[in-house]
Design a protein around this motif. Sequence first.
Motif, mmCIF file in Angstrom:
data_model
loop_
_atom_site.group_PDB
_atom_site.id
_atom_site.type_symbol
_atom_site.label_atom_id
_atom_site.label_comp_id
_atom_site.label_asym_id
_atom_site.label_seq_id
_atom_site.Cartn_x
_atom_site.Cartn_y
_atom_site.Cartn_z
ATOM 1 N N GLN A 180 -23.887 11.466 29.259
ATOM 2 C CA GLN A 180 -24.800 11.635 28.069
ATOM 3 C C GLN A 180 -24.380 12.386 26.680
ATOM 4 O O GLN A 180 -24.764 11.696 25.470
ATOM 5 N N ASP A 181 -23.423 13.328 26.860
ATOM 6 C CA ASP A 181 -23.243 13.978 25.478
ATOM 7 C C ASP A 181 -21.941 13.473 24.991
ATOM 8 O O ASP A 181 -21.794 13.422 23.760
ATOM 9 N N VAL A 182 -20.974 12.978 25.678
ATOM 10 C CA VAL A 182 -19.808 12.302 25.180
ATOM 11 C C VAL A 182 -19.827 10.799 25.050
ATOM 12 O O VAL A 182 -19.688 10.138 23.927
ATOM 13 N N TRP A 183 -20.465 9.893 26.069
ATOM 14 C CA TRP A 183 -20.397 8.657 25.892
ATOM 15 C C TRP A 183 -21.755 8.126 25.378
ATOM 16 O O TRP A 183 -22.114 6.964 25.115
ATOM 17 N N ARG A 184 -22.582 8.895 25.376
ATOM 18 C CA ARG A 184 -24.106 8.506 24.732
ATOM 19 C C ARG A 184 -24.603 7.706 25.617
ATOM 20 O O ARG A 184 -25.509 6.598 25.048
ATOM 21 N N MET A 185 -24.614 7.832 26.945
ATOM 22 C CA MET A 185 -25.252 6.878 27.816
ATOM 23 C C MET A 185 -26.331 7.628 28.740
ATOM 24 O O MET A 185 -25.845 8.803 29.064
ATOM 25 N N GLY A 186 -27.099 6.923 29.149
ATOM 26 C CA GLY A 186 -28.397 7.571 30.074
ATOM 27 C C GLY A 186 -27.995 7.420 31.573
ATOM 28 O O GLY A 186 -28.664 7.946 32.488
ATOM 29 N N PHE A 187 -26.930 6.617 31.927
ATOM 30 C CA PHE A 187 -26.567 6.580 33.342
ATOM 31 C C PHE A 187 -25.061 6.699 33.639
ATOM 32 O O PHE A 187 -24.133 6.497 32.496
ATOM 33 N N VAL A 188 -24.684 7.052 34.746
ATOM 34 C CA VAL A 188 -23.211 6.907 34.986
ATOM 35 C C VAL A 188 -22.670 5.634 35.563
ATOM 36 O O VAL A 188 -23.261 5.107 36.533
ATOM 37 N N PRO A 189 -21.913 4.904 34.651
ATOM 38 C CA PRO A 189 -21.463 3.786 35.033
ATOM 39 C C PRO A 189 -20.640 3.750 36.238
ATOM 40 O O PRO A 189 -19.984 4.582 36.607
ATOM 41 N N GLU A 190 -20.345 2.522 37.126
ATOM 42 C CA GLU A 190 -19.564 2.342 38.054
ATOM 43 C C GLU A 190 -18.236 2.153 37.709
ATOM 44 O O GLU A 190 -17.601 1.138 38.041
ATOM 45 N N THR A 191 -17.551 2.990 36.881
ATOM 46 C CA THR A 191 -16.046 3.095 36.718
ATOM 47 C C THR A 191 -15.587 4.447 36.744
ATOM 48 O O THR A 191 -16.088 5.157 36.809
ATOM 49 N N ASN A 192 -14.160 4.190 36.552
ATOM 50 C CA ASN A 192 -13.497 5.603 36.714
ATOM 51 C C ASN A 192 -13.331 6.280 35.263
ATOM 52 O O ASN A 192 -12.156 6.764 35.168
ATOM 53 N N SER A 193 -14.069 5.809 34.254
ATOM 54 C CA SER A 193 -13.525 5.983 32.929
ATOM 55 C C SER A 193 -13.525 7.658 32.619
ATOM 56 O O SER A 193 -12.379 8.132 31.892
ATOM 57 N N ILE A 194 -14.538 8.522 33.115
ATOM 58 C CA ILE A 194 -14.436 9.780 32.876
ATOM 59 C C ILE A 194 -13.031 10.199 33.631
ATOM 60 O O ILE A 194 -12.361 11.192 33.128
ATOM 61 N N ALA A 195 -12.760 10.076 34.951
ATOM 62 C CA ALA A 195 -11.494 10.347 35.670
ATOM 63 C C ALA A 195 -10.190 10.155 34.781
ATOM 64 O O ALA A 195 -9.275 10.731 34.713
ATOM 65 N N VAL A 196 -10.255 8.874 34.077
ATOM 66 C CA VAL A 196 -9.100 8.660 33.608
ATOM 67 C C VAL A 196 -8.770 9.336 32.249
ATOM 68 O O VAL A 196 -7.501 9.827 31.961
ATOM 69 N N HIS A 197 -9.948 9.698 31.437
ATOM 70 C CA HIS A 197 -9.808 10.562 30.446
ATOM 71 C C HIS A 197 -9.616 11.912 30.500
ATOM 72 O O HIS A 197 -8.718 12.515 29.864
ATOM 73 N N MET A 198 -9.889 12.307 31.665
ATOM 74 C CA MET A 198 -9.731 13.971 32.247
ATOM 75 C C MET A 198 -8.156 13.796 32.541
ATOM 76 O O MET A 198 -7.576 14.914 32.360
ATOM 77 N N SER A 199 -7.616 12.777 33.096
ATOM 78 C CA SER A 199 -6.250 12.584 33.564
ATOM 79 C C SER A 199 -5.288 12.934 32.399
ATOM 80 O O SER A 199 -4.434 13.691 32.385
ATOM 81 N N ARG A 200 -5.691 11.971 31.308
ATOM 82 C CA ARG A 200 -5.023 12.190 30.116
ATOM 83 C C ARG A 200 -5.190 13.352 29.518
ATOM 84 O O ARG A 200 -4.018 14.062 28.881
ATOM 85 N N LEU A 201 -6.334 14.069 29.239
ATOM 86 C CA LEU A 201 -6.539 15.278 28.983
ATOM 87 C C LEU A 201 -5.907 16.411 29.421
ATOM 88 O O LEU A 201 -5.068 17.296 28.933
ATOM 89 N N ARG A 202 -5.604 16.328 30.839
ATOM 90 C CA ARG A 202 -4.922 17.585 31.650
ATOM 91 C C ARG A 202 -3.428 17.181 31.259
ATOM 92 O O ARG A 202 -2.729 18.349 31.294
ATOM 93 N N ARG A 203 -2.871 16.182 31.155
ATOM 94 C CA ARG A 203 -1.556 15.735 30.908
ATOM 95 C C ARG A 203 -1.203 16.256 29.468
ATOM 96 O O ARG A 203 -0.144 16.949 29.523
ATOM 97 N N LYS A 204 -2.057 16.082 28.510
ATOM 98 C CA LYS A 204 -1.987 16.680 27.271
ATOM 99 C C LYS A 204 -1.628 18.304 27.166
ATOM 100 O O LYS A 204 -0.943 18.799 26.632
ATOM 101 N N LEU A 205 -2.706 18.754 27.948
ATOM 102 C CA LEU A 205 -2.870 20.353 28.005
ATOM 103 C C LEU A 205 -1.411 20.831 29.012
ATOM 104 O O LEU A 205 -1.045 21.691 28.367
ATOM 105 N N SER A 206 -0.977 20.045 29.636
ATOM 106 C CA SER A 206 0.128 20.547 30.393
ATOM 107 C C SER A 206 1.459 20.476 29.453
ATOM 108 O O SER A 206 2.516 21.502 29.702
#
Length: 255
Positions: A180-206
């Motif tokens: 809702q806050d980042v993608w501005r969508m009212g439902f969770v889509p059946e994709t792994n988009s959040i997980a993919v972005h979180m993986s990239r974010l974790r890698r950059k933090l490391s």
Amino acid sequence: MMASLDTAKKADQHKGAKHGFCWLASGDIPKDMDLRRSGWKLVERDRPSEECIGVFYAAGLDNMGWMHILSSFGVEMRRHVLVTGVELAHERATLLQIGFGDVVSSDISLEELEARASRVSEALQWLPRHRKIGSLSLDLLAREAFGDDKPLNLNPREFALLWRLADCVGHTVSKQSLIQDVWRMGFVPETNSIAVHMSRLRRKLSFVGLSGMIETSSPGGYRLTLPEEADEGPGVRSQYGKVAPSGALGRPAKH
């Protein structure tokens, strides 16, 4: 002059009807602290949010109680909490210094309490340009994050995810909230988009020595943490440093 003040007061009271607050203390709300009498809406929540400030009655709170409060509310969340019932001036000053929105004694009228609560509520609409969580800093204007002054080179969505997690350090943000806050969508889509972005974010933090700051919670959300604090002993860390390590607000610990 008085007529002008009365007019402004009536306008503010009208606006106040749109405000909400959540009662963060146990027990019933004391009559002289019940903002519903000034037109506010009581929201059933255990922490402040975009729709309500938090009002906490601290009279009689012991050291363990203070440690729980300080650990429950990160610096960003404390800005939206009004603490009442703090009688000593130096304790009120300490709570203000560690980030609470306002701190008052028990000897306050409902009218003044409502005015102070309105100021805290208005702060919900303000966004700080900078946030600092341990050695991680975020710059809203530059849309960039830094670890010990080294840029993470985030793309806009990665920054938005990290900024959203920094809203409530130590607490889980659900996938639904992120959508809702980042993608501005009212439902969770059946994709792994959040997980993919979180993986990239974790890698950059490391890359800047901040691995482990983003945890995945069992319900499926994510949490921004400060893992390096685990071995520092009791206490709470904020952008102001470690506070209340042995006795809350300078009071001797009870035995």
